[in-house]
Design a protein around this motif. Structure first.
Motif, short mmCIF file in Angstrom:
data_model
loop_
_atom_site.label_atom_id
_atom_site.label_comp_id
_atom_site.label_asym_id
_atom_site.label_seq_id
_atom_site.Cartn_x
_atom_site.Cartn_y
_atom_site.Cartn_z
N LYS A 240 -12.45 -4.39 -8.38
CA LYS A 240 -11.76 -4.11 -7.13
C LYS A 240 -11.88 -5.25 -6.12
CE LYS A 240 -11.66 0.93 -7.09
NZ LYS A 240 -12.01 1.19 -8.47
N GLU A 241 -12.96 -6.00 -6.22
CA GLU A 241 -13.17 -7.09 -5.26
C GLU A 241 -12.05 -8.12 -5.33
OE1 GLU A 241 -15.87 -7.28 -3.23
OE2 GLU A 241 -16.71 -5.42 -3.98
N ALA A 242 -11.31 -8.07 -6.43
CA ALA A 242 -10.25 -9.09 -6.60
C ALA A 242 -9.01 -8.78 -5.79
CB ALA A 242 -9.90 -9.20 -8.08
N VAL A 243 -8.92 -7.54 -5.33
CA VAL A 243 -7.67 -7.11 -4.69
C VAL A 243 -7.24 -8.00 -3.50
CG1 VAL A 243 -6.55 -5.24 -3.46
CG2 VAL A 243 -7.87 -4.75 -5.49
N PRO A 244 -8.14 -8.36 -2.58
CA PRO A 244 -7.69 -9.21 -1.46
C PRO A 244 -7.05 -10.51 -1.94
CG PRO A 244 -9.94 -8.44 -1.08
CD PRO A 244 -9.56 -7.96 -2.44
N GLN A 245 -7.69 -11.16 -2.92
CA GLN A 245 -7.16 -12.42 -3.43
C GLN A 245 -5.79 -12.21 -4.08
OE1 GLN A 245 -8.22 -15.42 -3.17
NE2 GLN A 245 -10.40 -15.34 -2.74
N LEU A 246 -5.69 -11.11 -4.80
CA LEU A 246 -4.43 -10.82 -5.48
C LEU A 246 -3.34 -10.57 -4.45
CD1 LEU A 246 -5.63 -8.54 -8.42
CD2 LEU A 246 -4.69 -10.81 -8.60
N LYS A 247 -3.72 -9.86 -3.39
CA LYS A 247 -2.73 -9.57 -2.34
C LYS A 247 -2.24 -10.87 -1.72
CE LYS A 247 -3.39 -4.85 -0.79
NZ LYS A 247 -4.33 -3.98 -0.11
N GLN A 248 -3.18 -11.79 -1.52
CA GLN A 248 -2.81 -13.07 -0.92
C GLN A 248 -1.77 -13.79 -1.77
OE1 GLN A 248 -5.92 -16.02 -0.55
NE2 GLN A 248 -5.97 -15.70 1.65
N LEU A 249 -2.02 -13.75 -3.05
CA LEU A 249 -1.11 -14.41 -3.99
C LEU A 249 0.26 -13.75 -3.95
CD1 LEU A 249 -1.50 -16.75 -5.90
CD2 LEU A 249 -1.96 -15.16 -7.72
N LEU A 250 0.23 -12.43 -3.79
CA LEU A 250 1.46 -11.66 -3.75
C LEU A 250 2.29 -12.07 -2.55
CD1 LEU A 250 2.75 -9.39 -5.34
CD2 LEU A 250 1.63 -7.76 -3.87
N GLN A 251 1.60 -12.33 -1.43
CA GLN A 251 2.32 -12.66 -0.20
C GLN A 251 2.81 -14.09 -0.20
OE1 GLN A 251 -0.70 -11.50 2.42
NE2 GLN A 251 -0.06 -9.37 2.45
#
Lengths: 271, 179
Positions: A240-251
């Motif tokens: 779950k800790e990866a979610v912020p980084q993934l969101k950043q990539l998404l944006q």
């Protein structure tokens, strides 16, 4: 010549491509009968009928065949092992000429030595063999380490790729090796090496620092394939800790659409 | 396409989604054979992959794609001729009768089928030209490039082809072809 000009105009009229001037010209021609209205109507009807003919519906075979084609091509370009298919011969040549070949040969030699030792060792096998085998096994493992460190810095991507693959065979997860793998993941110019590094690091995900490193790596990647591989891994690890980084990539606007789709999927799984 | 060229093969799926069906329709109208048409579409994308290094990116992808598509069609026809496969109109008419057309009034259905039959009776060049102009994303300018002539020339030819189509259609209608 005149009729050709009219024909051109009519077609432009039918496709809606008349500019203002042409529109005027056209209307005048029709009004004066230079372009007979009846004929115009007939051509228009035929044109519309033709263009509204429904497109033949393909069966599932169409997509299936394409996917097969794409998969085959991807295999050719991005093999799962260290060998590139069309460049098989070329790669063999590379290895042959590579300066690391010597180190590799030593490993093979040592393995052969180990086997020979086991086969031809003196009568008191039971007591003497175990520590000897252990010693040789350790030496073999050390050789692999040496090979890894030698190959990982080679100019040829093929060698670096081999280094990463060798690291997967190593039983003890040396922190130096892990550091080197992260270095490859984040900095290697060759995408195949980076992808192999992701694979290799999968073996060490029990370590929290490895997982942290992988998460940090997400935002450093710009190759879509590596991004997808990392998203996949995070999903599999339920990290779950990866979610912020993934969101950043998404944006990030420059992120590939297919990657974005994958990331959305991963985020959904993780949340 | 430039991304595909530089190695991002997955991008090809997007291109396939965009143009694949249209190409299928194009081939189907020549072959009236679903399986064969699927194969031909695959051939085209095979060539896209094989020759991706030659795509210069200075022209439109669509033009390049349909250029390949025309070649695939031409090659197929050559092969068919050599193998002595008939392109008998009567045979095709039988297949046509099986065409699933969105079910509306019977008259409209007949109308459409007659149109398809008329299309089949056109010469190969005229048919190809018309079908090209129907393809997604193709402009007359693009067709002109492919045929190495002027845009005006293309428009005139399309105009005449449409009228030929209409004439054949009327003839068929007059003959009272029973569907």
């Amino acid at each position: 010549m005149n009729s050709e000009r009219y024909e051109e105009l009519i077609l432009d009229y039918l496709t809606g491509n008349l500019d203002e001037v042409q529109q005027q010209e056209f209307e005048t021609l029709v009004a004066t009968g230079a372009i007979p209205a009846a004929e115009l109507e007939a051509t228009q009807a035929a044109y519309q009928a033709f263009h509204t003919l429904p497109d033949p519906e393909p069966g599932p075979g169409l997509d299936a065949k394409f996917n097969q084609l794409l998969a085959t091509e991807k295999q050719k370009v991005m093999p799962s092992g260290p060998a590139f298919s069309w460049g098989d011969l070329w790669q063999q040549l590379n290895i042959f000429l590579s300066p690391a070949k010597f180190a590799y040969t030593l490993v093979i030699f040592f393995t052969g030595f180990l086997v020979a030792w086991l086969a031809f060792s003196p009568k008191q096998r039971q007591q003497q063999q175990d520590p000897d085998v252990k010693m040789l096994a350790t030496e073999l493992s050390q050789m692999k380490q040496v090979l890894f460190t030698t190959l990982i810095d080679q100019p040829l991507a093929v060698d670096r790729l081999q280094a990463v693959n060798i690291s997967q065979e190593m039983t003890n997860a040396d922190s130096r090796v892990i550091d080197a793998l992260f270095n490859s993941l984040n900095n290697d110019p060759n995408v195949n090496v980076r992808l192999a590094a992701v694979e290799a690091l999968k073996n060490h995900t029990s370590k929290p620092e490895v997982r942290a490193g992988l998460i940090l790596s997400i935002s450093k990647q710009d190759s879509p394939m590596v991004q997808i591989a990392l998203a996949d891994l995070m999903q599999a690890l339920q990290e779950k800790e990866a979610v912020p980084q993934l969101k950043q990539l998404l944006q990030d606007e420059s992120t590939n659409e297919l990657v974005k789709d994958k990331i959305k999927e991963s985020i959904n799984v993780l949340i | 396409m430039l991304k595909v060229k530089s190695g991002d093969l997955d991008k090809l799926s997007l291109l396939f989604k965009r143009y694949g069906k249209s190409l299928y329709g194009f081939y189907f109208r020549f072959t009236r054979n679903a399986e064969l048409s699927e194969d031909l579409v695959q051939d085209v994308f095979e060539r896209v992959l094989k020759y991706r290094h030659t795509f210069r990116g200075d022209g439109k992808f669509v033009t390049w794609l349909y250029h390949l598509a025309r070649n695939v069609l031409a090659d197929h026809i050559k092969k068919a001729k050599r193998a002595g496969i008939t392109t008998d109109i009567d045979e095709k008419q039988e297949v046509l009768a099986d065409l699933t057309v969105p079910g509306e009034a019977k008259q409209k259905e007949e109308h459409l089928l007659l149109m398809e039959m008329a299309l089949d009776q056109l010469s190969h060049d005229k048919k190809e030209l018309l079908l090209m102009s129907k393809l997604q994303g193709v402009k007359y300018k693009d067709i002109a490039e492919m045929h190495n002539c002027t845009e005006a020339n293309v428009k005139v030819r399309v105009f005449r082809a449409i009228n030929d189509l209409r004439e054949v259609f009327l003839k068929l209608q007059a003959k009272g072809i029973n569907i």
